[in-house]
Design an enzyme around this catalytic site. Structure first.
Site, short mmCIF file in Angstrom:
data_model
loop_
_atom_site.label_atom_id
_atom_site.label_comp_id
_atom_site.label_asym_id
_atom_site.label_seq_id
_atom_site.Cartn_x
_atom_site.Cartn_y
_atom_site.Cartn_z
N THR A 74 0.80 -1.23 0.00
CA THR A 74 0.00 0.00 0.00
C THR A 74 0.84 1.28 0.00
O THR A 74 0.55 2.22 -0.74
CB THR A 74 -0.92 -0.02 1.23
N ASN A 95 5.73 -1.15 3.23
CA ASN A 95 4.94 -0.53 4.31
C ASN A 95 5.80 -0.33 5.54
O ASN A 95 5.64 0.64 6.28
CB ASN A 95 3.75 -1.42 4.68
N ASP A 157 -3.97 6.05 6.94
CA ASP A 157 -3.08 7.22 7.05
C ASP A 157 -2.04 7.21 5.93
O ASP A 157 -1.76 8.25 5.34
CB ASP A 157 -2.43 7.29 8.44
N ARG A 158 -1.46 6.03 5.63
CA ARG A 158 -0.39 6.00 4.62
C ARG A 158 -0.90 6.39 3.24
O ARG A 158 -0.16 6.94 2.43
CB ARG A 158 0.34 4.67 4.61
N ASP A 284 -9.35 -3.22 0.19
CA ASP A 284 -8.16 -3.95 0.62
C ASP A 284 -8.47 -4.82 1.85
O ASP A 284 -8.07 -5.98 1.91
CB ASP A 284 -7.04 -2.97 0.96
ZN LIG Z 1 -3.09 -1.37 -0.38
#
Ligand SMILES: [Zn+2]
Length: 542
Positions: A74, A95, A157-158, A284
């Site tokens: 992600t 990640n 958040d990411r 996801d």
């Molecule tokens: Zn993802």
């Protein structure tokens, strides 16, 4: 004479029509990322979309977009979408990765954190964009004109941080119980955020029973995974916050905030163009929790269709010219248990021997070293040699580790950091890249492990299926291939099935607002969105 007059008239007619249909310079740029929305899911569900994802298909459709790099997670994926750069340049190699030079006890870092915050860890972190080495579209628009507003809303958040960047005016993401912004921001929350948070809290006091949409009926078949089954919709219990993330209510809430901000902030009505990124994260969680080919994913994608339709309606209501791009941070595939019974018998879960702790144990015994000898987040990807291994042993330990990984039947390839460092940046169509080139595109020498491990196709790196049953993250095309759709109302579109890349999105959008992007700063190229002889990339091609 007569012929040339006719030809001139025909030419005039063609150019007149292309002028009438040309893209209008947008006042609002909207980038939507649907987390884990693979090109395979897009293909499978295209005929079922009736709302926003139907409308977007009248625009420019690239059904074979590539998150070209190997680390299809992600954070890296979102870092490519609005930077025009592969993770090798954005620095977002995964990640999570290891940084053994950290003074805190937890040497693992989370991609969207600031580990210099005292008392933080990779699990209990302060959200930050400081690891992102590239500029986003928002950063560049802001630098060109500080009146441009940069807004980012996402479930994760990411996703919000990697698409928004370093100069976000408003950023909102889900923290497990409510939508929050960065720590230390003391401006009042927009009314819509409080309203959505209150509505979600109230709804969570009650259970939620999803209704199976008619088109999903044929996919509603239970499949056993260990002591549970997936494939059939089930109710969410009152107070089940984890269940909220896999329910239709999650993306709906994120969408509500995005729409509320379009209205409250009068996006597009300021002195400079605005950019809004929206991360719809629930797809996801549904993919991980239930797999990709059951009734759960079917209901979820029809929900995404509906949410995208609501976003387009809100943009229409601004009466401002806008452009939308929709893509995904990575693809995905189904859980091995259903893949096996659906024609892919070699699908399997990863062998526990490949867990970093287990590989580490074997090497510790071989070299008589204290554990851990190896550090790694997962049974694939970046693997780090522990800092404490004596200098005179490191080369031998590395060599033995590489040989031991390669001896595992589920391993496709193992690269050393040195090997990847020597490779030139990949070029040419992303679907034809070698495995090494894919890994090169998510290789950052400052952050990479000494070894980078690739599993074979159809191997799912999840052993404990109590929470997640399926995943992505591999260098294989089912995890790399995503749709890329560009849309502006009233502008004729086209479909181009040849591969393009998500790193092409930034220069494509920048050209529409005449924002120059030095090509040496990015990896992507502008995609000409004009269906005729016009050129929306004229700025870049000049
Ligand atoms: Zn993802």
């Amino acid at each position: 004479m007569k012929l040339s007059v006719l030809f001139a008239l025909a030419l005039a007619a063609v150019s007149a029509s292309s002028v009438a249909q040309a893209m209008v310079r947008p006042r609002i740029i909207v980038a939507i990322s649907v987390d884990q929305f693979s090109a395979d899911l897009f293909d499978e569900y295209r005929p079922l979309f009736k709302a926003g994802l139907h409308r977007l298909q009248s625009g420019v459709v690239f059904p074979a977009g590539y998150q070209s790099h190997a680390a299809t997670e992600t954070c890296p994926g979102h870092s490519t979408i609005l930077t025009g750069s592969h993770p090798s340049r954005t620095g977002i190699i995964a990640n999570e990765w290891y940084d053994q030079s950290l003074s805190r006890p937890d040497k693992k870092v989370y991609c969207a954190e600031d580990p210099s915050v005292p008392g933080s860890s990779s699990k209990n972190y302060t959200v930050s964009a400081q690891f992102l080495k590239a500029q986003t579209l928002g950063d560049r628009m802001k630098a060109a004109n500080p009146k441009s507003r940069v807004i980012s809303v996402a479930g994760k958040d990411r996703a919000a941080i990697m698409m928004g960047g370093h100069a976000i005016d408003q950023v909102w993401f889900w923290d497990g119980k409510s939508y929050v912004t960065l720590k230390g921001v003391d401006q009042p929350a927009p009314a819509i955020v409080d309203k959505v948070n209150s509505a979600v809290a109230a709804a969570m006091l009650k259970p939620d029973s999803p209704v199976l949409p008619e088109p999903c009926r044929s996919r509603s078949v239970p499949v056993a995974v260990a002591d549970k089954s997936v494939g059939v919709l089930h109710a969410r219990q009152a107070g089940d916050w984890q269940g909220f993330r896999t329910s239709l209510a999650f993306d709906r809430a994120t969408t509500d905030i995005a729409i509320g901000l379009i209205r409250e902030l009068h996006l597009g009505a300021g002195e400079a163009p605005d950019v809004l990124s929206i991360g719809l994260s629930a797809t996801d969680y549904v993919g991980h929790t239930f797999g990709t080919e059951g009734a759960e994913m079917c209901a979820q994608l029809l929900g995404v269709d509906d949410n995208v339709g609501r976003i387009l309606a809100a943009l229409d209501a601004t009466h401002q010219p806008y452009v939308v791009v929709l893509t995904a941070d990575h693809g995905g595939h189904d859980l091995p248990e259903r893949n096996k019974i659906h024609g892919v018998p070699d699908a399997a879960r990863v062998d526990a021997a490949l867990l970093p702790a287990n590989m580490s144990k074997v090497l510790a015994a071989e070299f008589n070293l204290p554990e851990p000898v190896l550090l790694g987040v997962a049974p694939f990807g970046d693997i780090y040699l522990a800092r404490g291994i004596p200098e005179n042993l490191r080369a031998r330990v590395l060599e033995s580790a590489k040989a031991r990984y390669l001896a595992q039947p589920q391993v496709a390839a193992v690269f050393t950091a040195g090997e990847l460092r020597r490779l030139p940046a990949p070029t040419g169509p992303a679907d034809e890249w070698s495995l090494a080139e894919r890994f090169r595109a998510s290789f950052d020498p400052e952050r990479a492990g000494e070894l980078i491990v690739a599993l074979k196709t159809h191997i799912t790196p999840i052993i404990d299926t109590s929470t997640y049953v399926a995943t992505h993250g591999s260098a294989w095309n089912y995890d790399r291939k995503v749709p890329i759709l560009f849309y502006q109302p009233g502008t004729p579109g086209f479909e181009q099935p040849l591969p393009v890349e998500t790193v092409d999105i930034l220069p494509t959008l920048a050209a529409l607002i005449q924002l120059p992007i030095p090509s040496a700063e990015i990896d992507g190229r502008c995609l000409d969105l004009d269906a005729g002889s016009g050129d929306t990339c004229a700025l870049e091609h000049r």
